[in-house]
Design a protein around this motif. Structure first.
Motif, short mmCIF file in Angstrom:
data_model
loop_
_atom_site.label_atom_id
_atom_site.label_comp_id
_atom_site.label_asym_id
_atom_site.label_seq_id
_atom_site.Cartn_x
_atom_site.Cartn_y
_atom_site.Cartn_z
N LEU A 3 1.12 -1.15 -0.15
CA LEU A 3 0.27 -0.18 -0.05
C LEU A 3 0.79 1.50 -0.02
O LEU A 3 -0.01 2.17 -0.22
CB LEU A 3 -0.86 -0.20 1.25
N VAL A 4 2.12 0.90 -0.18
CA VAL A 4 3.11 2.28 -0.17
C VAL A 4 3.13 2.49 -0.93
O VAL A 4 2.93 4.00 -1.67
CB VAL A 4 4.36 2.08 1.00
N LEU A 10 1.96 7.56 -7.36
CA LEU A 10 0.86 9.29 -6.99
C LEU A 10 1.27 10.47 -7.55
O LEU A 10 1.33 11.29 -7.57
CB LEU A 10 -0.28 9.11 -6.34
N LEU A 11 2.10 10.09 -6.04
CA LEU A 11 3.02 11.57 -5.65
C LEU A 11 3.92 12.04 -6.71
O LEU A 11 3.86 13.33 -7.32
CB LEU A 11 3.74 11.16 -4.41
N ILE A 130 -6.68 2.47 -11.28
CA ILE A 130 -7.37 1.87 -11.46
C ILE A 130 -6.83 0.63 -11.41
O ILE A 130 -6.76 -0.42 -11.12
CB ILE A 130 -8.28 1.52 -13.08
N ILE A 131 -5.64 0.42 -11.77
CA ILE A 131 -4.14 -0.70 -11.96
C ILE A 131 -4.06 -0.47 -10.57
O ILE A 131 -4.23 -2.54 -10.13
CB ILE A 131 -3.02 -0.36 -12.39
N TYR A 132 -3.99 0.21 -9.38
CA TYR A 132 -3.60 -0.23 -7.57
C TYR A 132 -5.04 -0.84 -7.12
O TYR A 132 -4.96 -1.93 -6.73
CB TYR A 132 -3.14 0.77 -7.19
N ALA A 143 -10.28 1.87 1.25
CA ALA A 143 -10.60 2.94 1.44
C ALA A 143 -9.77 3.76 1.53
O ALA A 143 -8.61 4.56 1.88
CB ALA A 143 -10.87 2.35 3.07
N VAL A 144 -8.03 2.99 1.85
CA VAL A 144 -6.98 3.70 1.60
C VAL A 144 -6.59 4.36 0.61
O VAL A 144 -5.92 5.24 0.07
CB VAL A 144 -5.95 2.45 1.99
N LEU A 145 -7.21 3.77 -0.67
CA LEU A 145 -6.82 4.44 -2.04
C LEU A 145 -6.98 5.70 -2.14
O LEU A 145 -7.18 6.51 -2.30
CB LEU A 145 -6.61 3.64 -3.18
N ILE A 146 -8.38 5.80 -1.42
CA ILE A 146 -9.71 6.61 -1.32
C ILE A 146 -8.65 7.53 -0.51
O ILE A 146 -9.15 9.00 -1.07
CB ILE A 146 -10.99 6.75 -1.13
#
Length: 207
Positions: A3-4, A10-11, A130-132, A143-146
């Motif tokens: 999840l890191v 994204l950053l 989408i891929i992740y 929820a973490v991705l959001i």
């Protein structure tokens, strides 16, 4: 799923520091209140793009009959193109064209287009989310991705609010160095994404 990696990816692809020159250009004639509203709308819009991509992106791929492996290869190539542009200290070709930038400079409102789409959250960002999201297995991972969307939106808002001091401190050279660094990180993530997709499509490659 690690999840890191999604947050780092994204950053790197959003790279709000690299968008600062565009923000200054688009809002140079804005009042203080107009700039605040532009920042608020742009950051909320960026969050919504990431949240919606997380929630329904995989369903859209299924609807069109596109496999996750194929999308990983295509998305990885898109990220690599953006990374190469960033290594040349340019806004990615998948984000905007010079004509779009010139047209946007004449608009009264630029918060959604082009600041959010395509500069902050363009096709490469949407593909990455989408891929992740497709590799998640539990609701809390979604929820973490959001939640990462909130972080991205917050980072963009902070950079825009401090755009002029940051631009003066870093200068064009400093912003270019940061953009190239983000491009280097993004290129590594893009290659990893493509290789993972290729191994799924052609299992023999993993032997």
């Amino acid at each position: 799923m690690n999840l890191v990696k999604p947050l780092i990816a994204l950053l790197a692809i959003v790279n709000p520091l690299g968008i600062i020159p565009f923000f200054i250009l688009f809002t140079e004639s804005f009042s203080r209140e107009q700039k605040k509203r532009t920042i608020l709308v742009a950051s909320i819009s960026a969050f919504l793009v990431i949240a919606v991509s997380t929630l329904i992106g995989a369903d859209l791929l299924h609807f069109f009959g596109i496999s996750i492996a194929s999308f990983q290869v295509g998305g990885g190539m898109l990220l690599l193109i953006s990374a190469i542009s960033m290594l040349n200290a340019k806004t990615g070709a998948t984000k905007s064209t010079s004509d779009e930038v010139e047209e946007a400079a004449d608009r009264a409102s630029v918060a959604v287009v082009p600041l959010t789409i395509p500069l902050l959250t363009g096709p490469a960002t949407i593909s990455t989310v989408i891929i992740y999201a497709s590799n998640t297995h539990h609701w809390w991972q979604h929820a973490v991705l959001i939640g990462y969307g909130v972080i991205i939106a917050g980072a963009a808002a902070l950079c825009f609010m401090a755009a002029e001091p940051i631009a003066r401190f870093l200068g064009k050279t400093g912003i270019n160095v940061m953009t190239r660094l983000m491009g280097l990180i993004l290129s590594a993530l893009a290659v990893e994404m493509m290789s993972d997709g290729l191994i799924k499509l052609f299992p023999g490659l993993g032997r």
